[in-house]
Design a protein around this motif. Structure first.
Motif, short mmCIF file in Angstrom:
data_model
loop_
_atom_site.label_atom_id
_atom_site.label_comp_id
_atom_site.label_asym_id
_atom_site.label_seq_id
_atom_site.Cartn_x
_atom_site.Cartn_y
_atom_site.Cartn_z
N LYS A 1 0.86 -1.29 -0.08
CA LYS A 1 -0.33 0.14 0.01
C LYS A 1 0.78 1.35 -0.07
CE LYS A 1 -4.02 2.02 2.53
NZ LYS A 1 -4.83 1.95 3.70
N MET A 2 1.96 1.15 0.80
CA MET A 2 2.82 2.32 0.87
C MET A 2 3.45 2.73 -0.44
SD MET A 2 4.31 1.43 4.67
CE MET A 2 5.54 2.72 4.85
N ILE A 3 4.05 1.59 -1.17
CA ILE A 3 4.87 1.75 -2.35
C ILE A 3 3.79 2.08 -3.46
CG2 ILE A 3 6.15 0.37 -4.12
CD1 ILE A 3 7.34 -1.13 -1.82
N ALA A 4 2.76 1.60 -3.38
CA ALA A 4 1.35 1.74 -4.61
C ALA A 4 1.12 3.33 -4.30
CB ALA A 4 0.45 0.78 -4.33
N SER A 5 1.17 3.95 -3.44
CA SER A 5 0.90 5.48 -3.21
C SER A 5 1.98 6.45 -3.61
CB SER A 5 0.62 5.71 -1.77
OG SER A 5 1.82 5.48 -0.92
N LEU B 1 -0.64 -17.27 -1.78
CA LEU B 1 -1.55 -16.50 -2.83
C LEU B 1 -2.87 -16.48 -2.35
CD1 LEU B 1 -1.10 -14.11 -4.66
CD2 LEU B 1 -0.92 -15.91 -6.45
N LYS B 2 -3.48 -17.49 -2.17
CA LYS B 2 -4.86 -17.62 -1.94
C LYS B 2 -5.46 -16.81 -0.71
CE LYS B 2 -8.55 -20.87 -1.02
NZ LYS B 2 -9.05 -22.31 -0.76
N GLN B 3 -4.34 -16.54 0.39
CA GLN B 3 -4.97 -16.02 1.41
C GLN B 3 -4.42 -14.48 1.00
OE1 GLN B 3 -2.37 -16.79 4.68
NE2 GLN B 3 -2.61 -14.91 5.69
N PHE B 4 -3.45 -13.96 0.41
CA PHE B 4 -3.17 -12.77 0.18
C PHE B 4 -3.62 -11.86 -1.16
CE2 PHE B 4 0.12 -14.14 3.30
CZ PHE B 4 0.01 -12.88 4.19
N ALA B 5 -4.26 -12.52 -2.09
CA ALA B 5 -4.32 -12.34 -3.30
C ALA B 5 -5.21 -10.78 -3.21
CB ALA B 5 -5.03 -13.09 -4.26
N LYS B 6 -6.52 -11.16 -2.52
CA LYS B 6 -7.40 -9.91 -2.50
C LYS B 6 -7.06 -8.88 -1.68
CE LYS B 6 -12.23 -8.74 -1.78
NZ LYS B 6 -12.04 -7.27 -1.50
N PRO B 7 -6.16 -8.85 -0.44
CA PRO B 7 -5.62 -7.64 0.09
C PRO B 7 -4.42 -6.99 -0.39
CG PRO B 7 -6.00 -9.78 1.65
CD PRO B 7 -6.23 -10.17 0.25
N LEU B 8 -3.91 -7.71 -1.15
CA LEU B 8 -2.77 -7.15 -2.05
C LEU B 8 -3.26 -6.42 -3.27
CD1 LEU B 8 -0.15 -10.19 -2.37
CD2 LEU B 8 0.11 -8.06 -0.97
N PHE B 9 -4.28 -7.00 -3.83
CA PHE B 9 -4.82 -6.16 -4.99
C PHE B 9 -5.66 -4.90 -4.41
CE2 PHE B 9 -8.34 -5.49 -8.24
CZ PHE B 9 -7.76 -5.61 -9.51
N ASP B 10 -6.24 -5.08 -3.40
CA ASP B 10 -6.90 -3.84 -2.76
C ASP B 10 -5.96 -2.76 -2.22
OD1 ASP B 10 -9.35 -5.09 -3.07
OD2 ASP B 10 -9.62 -5.78 -1.14
N ALA B 11 -4.84 -3.31 -2.00
CA ALA B 11 -3.61 -2.26 -1.64
C ALA B 11 -3.03 -1.61 -2.60
CB ALA B 11 -2.61 -2.94 -0.66
N GLY B 12 -3.08 -2.06 -3.97
CA GLY B 12 -2.63 -1.32 -5.41
C GLY B 12 -1.64 -2.26 -5.87
N LEU B 13 -1.51 -3.36 -5.76
CA LEU B 13 -0.77 -4.55 -6.55
C LEU B 13 -1.64 -4.80 -7.60
CD1 LEU B 13 2.06 -5.47 -6.73
CD2 LEU B 13 1.19 -7.68 -5.72
N LYS B 14 -1.19 -4.82 -8.87
CA LYS B 14 -1.93 -5.17 -10.04
C LYS B 14 -1.48 -6.17 -10.71
CE LYS B 14 -5.11 -2.08 -8.43
NZ LYS B 14 -6.22 -2.64 -7.37
N ARG B 15 0.03 -6.52 -10.87
CA ARG B 15 0.33 -7.35 -11.66
C ARG B 15 1.20 -8.48 -10.64
NH1 ARG B 15 1.97 -5.50 -16.62
NH2 ARG B 15 4.17 -6.37 -16.50
N ILE B 16 1.34 -9.71 -11.18
CA ILE B 16 2.02 -10.56 -10.19
C ILE B 16 2.43 -11.79 -11.15
CG2 ILE B 16 0.07 -12.20 -9.89
CD1 ILE B 16 0.92 -11.90 -6.96
#
Length: 266
Positions: A80-84, A100-115
């Motif tokens: 989130k900090m870097i995405a800003s 990734l199953k656990q973290f995918a949505k939180p990461l996406f919501d934090a601003g990460l779009k590519r993986i």
């Protein structure tokens, strides 16, 4: 910023940890590693400051790596900090996909779009043998969740012995095509012997066009994966370390006898 070979250096790979939840045979010893002490690992605030100054100096692409970045406590907050940070046009992460199953949505919501997700085989037994402790089903479920929440592109990093024509690589390619992913084939490398090749389906390994620097988890900026050179941001200051890494970036990689893949984000 341009190096002495007129390559525009605009890509920073950030290793946020040397720790990993797998023990892949080509990356890490079976009994683990001597880990960097916690008090030497860069804080989130330091990583963000380094990234901001890199962007100020023309860097546009940032990728979080490890070790395995998802084992770093608080990784979603760092994302989130870097995405800003204004000026980053390409922000991604490379992961083994186990969490990734656990973290995918939180990461996406934090601003990460590519993986990018490491996947060398679709044979569960071979996957277990290669990773020593991993379960293929964890990665496949993680990929499914990443696709569901909207990550695009999703790239699969497949390490090959010699070429993408190998049986396991072809299976990964079919799986990628069927699911809208992009398969990339990475020749197996050897840091000590200087063995590397160009990524099939990607840009890595092509020294003539290399545009990246690497930041290790303990604050060393490395101009090349296949080089022993590195510049400490805490000792030199961030901008000076970046400047020296670019100035001393070699025309081509040779060998690296002081680092390992797991602590350089290789």
């Amino acid at each position: 910023m341009f190096d002495q070979f007129n390559r525009r250096i605009n890509y920073l790979r950030i290793s946020v940890t040397d720790r990993c939840n797998l023990r892949c045979v080509y990356c890490m010893p079976e009994d683990g590693i001597e880990q960097i002490p916690h008090n030497q690992i860069l804080t989130f605030e330091e990583i963000v400051e380094i990234t901001k100054l890199a962007v100020k100096n023309g860097f546009e692409k940032v990728r979080i790596t490890g070790g395995e970045p998802l084992v770093r406590k608080g990784i979603v907050e760092l994302v989130k900090m870097i995405a800003s940070i204004d000026g980053i046009t390409d922000f991604g992460m490379t992961t083994n996909g186990v969490l990734l199953k656990q973290f995918a949505k939180p990461l996406f919501d934090a601003g990460l779009k590519r993986i990018n997700v490491s996947l060398d085989t679709l044979d569960a037994d071979k996957y277990k043998a290669t990773t020593r402790i991993g379960n293929l089903s964890d990665v496949l479920e993680g990929l499914e969740e990443a696709k569901r929440v909207g990550f695009k592109p999703i790239k699969l990093n497949c390490v090959v012995e010699k070429s993408s024509a190998e049986t396991d690589a072809q299976a990964v390619k079919r799986f990628a095509d069927e699911n809208g992913f992009i398969a990339r084939f990475i020749p197996k490398m050897n840091l000590d012997e200087g063995v590397f090749g160009v990524v099939d389906g990607g840009e890595g390994g092509n020294c003539a066009t290399c545009n990246r620097l690497r930041l290790t988890a303990n604050g060393i900026i490395k101009p090349c994966l296949f080089s022993d050179s590195g510049y400490n941001v805490r000792e030199l200051g961030i901008e000076r370390a970046i400047e020296m890494a670019i100035k001393n970036k070699p025309a081509c990689g040779v060998v690296n006898r002081t680092g390992e893949f797991y602590n350089i984000g290789g």
